[in-house]
Design an enzyme around this catalytic site. Sequence first.
Site, PDB file in Angstrom:
ATOM      1  CB  THR B  17      -0.962   0.033   1.208  1.00 30.79           C
ATOM      2  OG1 THR B  17      -0.188  -0.107   2.401  1.00 30.79           O
ATOM      3  CG2 THR B  17      -1.985  -1.089   1.146  1.00 30.79           C
ATOM      4  N   GLY B  18       2.164   1.129   0.096  1.00 31.33           N
ATOM      5  CA  GLY B  18       3.034   2.313   0.006  1.00 31.33           C
ATOM      6  C   GLY B  18       3.186   2.747  -1.446  1.00 31.33           C
ATOM      7  CE  LYS B  43      -2.810   1.729   5.436  1.00 31.28           C
ATOM      8  NZ  LYS B  43      -1.588   2.274   4.884  1.00 31.28           N
ATOM      9  CB  THR B  97      13.928  -2.131   1.958  1.00 38.52           C
ATOM     10  OG1 THR B  97      12.584  -2.574   1.812  1.00 38.52           O
ATOM     11  CG2 THR B  97      13.998  -0.959   2.914  1.00 38.52           C
ATOM     12  CD  GLU B  98      18.049   3.006  -2.128  1.00 40.13           C
ATOM     13  OE1 GLU B  98      19.186   3.499  -2.052  1.00 40.13           O
ATOM     14  OE2 GLU B  98      17.075   3.589  -2.653  1.00 40.13           O
ATOM     15  CE1 TYR B 159      17.771  -2.425 -13.494  1.00 37.59           C
ATOM     16  CE2 TYR B 159      17.350  -0.070 -13.644  1.00 37.59           C
ATOM     17  CZ  TYR B 159      17.235  -1.263 -12.959  1.00 37.59           C
ATOM     18  OH  TYR B 159      16.592  -1.281 -11.757  1.00 37.59           O
ATOM     19  CD  GLU B 209      29.408  -1.632  -7.303  1.00 34.90           C
ATOM     20  OE1 GLU B 209      29.274  -1.019  -6.247  1.00 34.90           O
ATOM     21  OE2 GLU B 209      28.606  -1.548  -8.248  1.00 34.90           O
ATOM     22  CG  HIS B 247      44.581  -0.801  11.184  1.00 33.37           C
ATOM     23  ND1 HIS B 247      45.497  -0.413  10.235  1.00 33.37           N
ATOM     24  CD2 HIS B 247      44.770  -0.008  12.252  1.00 33.37           C
ATOM     25  CE1 HIS B 247      46.217   0.582  10.731  1.00 33.37           C
ATOM     26  NE2 HIS B 247      45.785   0.844  11.957  1.00 33.37           N
TER      27      HIS B 247
END
Lengths: 376, 293
Positions: B17-18, B43, B97-98, B159, B209, B247
């Site tokens: 719902t977000g 909800k 989620t970040e 992407y 990376e 270290h």
Amino acid sequence: MKLYEWAAKDILKRRYGIPVPDAHRVQTPDEARVAAEDLGGAVVVKSQILSGGRGKAGGIRFAASPDEAHGLSLDLLGQRIRGLEVRDLLVERRLDIRDHLYLGLAVDGSARLPLLIFSTRGGVDIEEVPDREIFRRPLNLEEAQRPGFWPKLMAEAAEGRGLSAGVVAKVAGVAEALYRAFVENDAELLEINPLAVTPEGEVWAVDARMTVDDDALWRHPELPRFEEGTPLEQRVKALGLSFVELDGDIAVMANGAGITMATIDVLARFGGRAANFLDAGGGAGVEATAAAIEVLLGTRPRAILINIFGGIARCDDVARAVVQVKEQKGIPVPLVVRLAGTNQEQGVEILRQAGLMAYQTMEEAARAAVAAARGG
Amino acid sequence: MAIIVGEATRLVIQGITGNQGRFHCARMLEYGSRVVAGTSPGKGGQEVEGVPVYNTVREAVERHGANASVLFVPARFALDAALEAIDAGIKVLVAITEHIPVHDAMKLLFRARSRGTVVVGPNTFGVISPGKCKAGIMPGAIYSPGPVGIVARSGTLSYEIANHLTLAGLGQSTVVGLGGDRVVGLSFVDVLEMMEGDPETRAVVLVGEIGGTAEEEAAEYIRTRGRKPAVAYLAGHEAPPGKRMGHAGAIIERGKGTFATKVEALRSAGVPVADTPDQVPELVKRALAGGGG
């Protein structure tokens, strides 16, 4: 967020009972003299900067008397050590040290667990100590909390290293407390180096370093806050963007850390040098993107390269941001934009109407940016 | 077949719902993913894009046979939500989620390991098996079904590379985003192992990376056990020496983790490393023609 030595040691001493030598934090030579008098005369004067390698860079000095502490402080305060200005000193009681141990906790990305690191060859040269002299152990989250875990583990870590049973028991006590501090403060790194052993068999945390996870700071209102980075980097960070200053002349913005790094690499391959790393994030809207472009302009580059592969980020939003900045503030340097992915056509059209063109690939765009920076 | 997600995947969206959950629910449905339920505490009973919303993951599992979750719950509540999904028997947890605290991530993965849950992320764009299931936030249009597996640390860069492959006529079996955080559920090696066992995948592209030792570990795996051809692109050649983690970081990484060490490790394992992203399709074509698979 890195903590200064004085702050890290304060936490270890006050909240976790880890023995830390008596010390005073001072900001003037006079305060240093008074501190040294209070501590009995022979002290260590330590520059407080958010960087390691202070000792080797001359930031840690030994004083035999309060007068000498005064003189050394006069010399150190205001000096730049490893590029950082010294504003605070820690004046610390000097110990007689027999053994320099290293005791650290870090996050082990391979094991996905906290990692204990221990060596009996701690001190300033720890990074050169051979692997076989370093004990490492990823910590099982449940076992690390069980009674008896730490004495057993540290006995194993110290086996054959010439430490007495009494010292090993003290080290185990410190390790257990350090682990609690590591977990309870959301540390990414917590190390004591050296963990000093005196001839009497006492164990002291002589230097400590702590880095707290930025993503967990919200649940640590009790921790002090320290800022890192250049003033510009701090200002951009406040905008929620990821920014690092580099020494080239082409300002770079892309959306995502990986593609931003790749853009800088491709630029270099074609003979250009990036002025910065600016990751505008995966889903920055018009206003955030416009703010980011203004940051780029503020660095006074010879050209600007914007490389967008629209996933969550939409090319039309980026194009609107570019046009907004162009119309409101003006863009006095060559601007090279690459747009691909989500809403590419709309983005290209918005730019075209404002008299700007967009490239389709980052390789083409990088070449164009290099040519533009050279005035071609 | 593909790996991790496929035709049999039945998704529940946690945090449906977000804003993000709602938006990407629509995109996943559009793509053809089976989104069978969503959750949002308090909800239950609502609908989002025609998808029923429940208070708990358990209800989504019991009523709709959900077997994979895509998690959009805000970082502060993500650990609890993830543990809820793991305990409800979800087999694949895709944590978009970040900014989940690293200690929370370690707890989450510790529990996932004990229950055998596959965790993609956190801080991932997700996982997609083109034509079958999109579980994440990647733009579906840049992919096409085919024989190339992609495993990447970074979203947008992957992407870029998927797009180059698709334009060159090289479709993908599964594209996995490991996640940008220091502690994530899957490593390059984990995904390489899965791709080795996937008949549909005939070549693998690693998008790596600087930092960490995951690429070096991948190179070692390919050198000793890899049978399918692999190609790599790495970002960070020009990155200045990054923030050192005291270290401990230096001790852990010990001569690994730099651009040069990663390229050297991969090349000595027989993995060609592209200089620019647009070179990847050509290297993949050569790898496929070289008799791999």
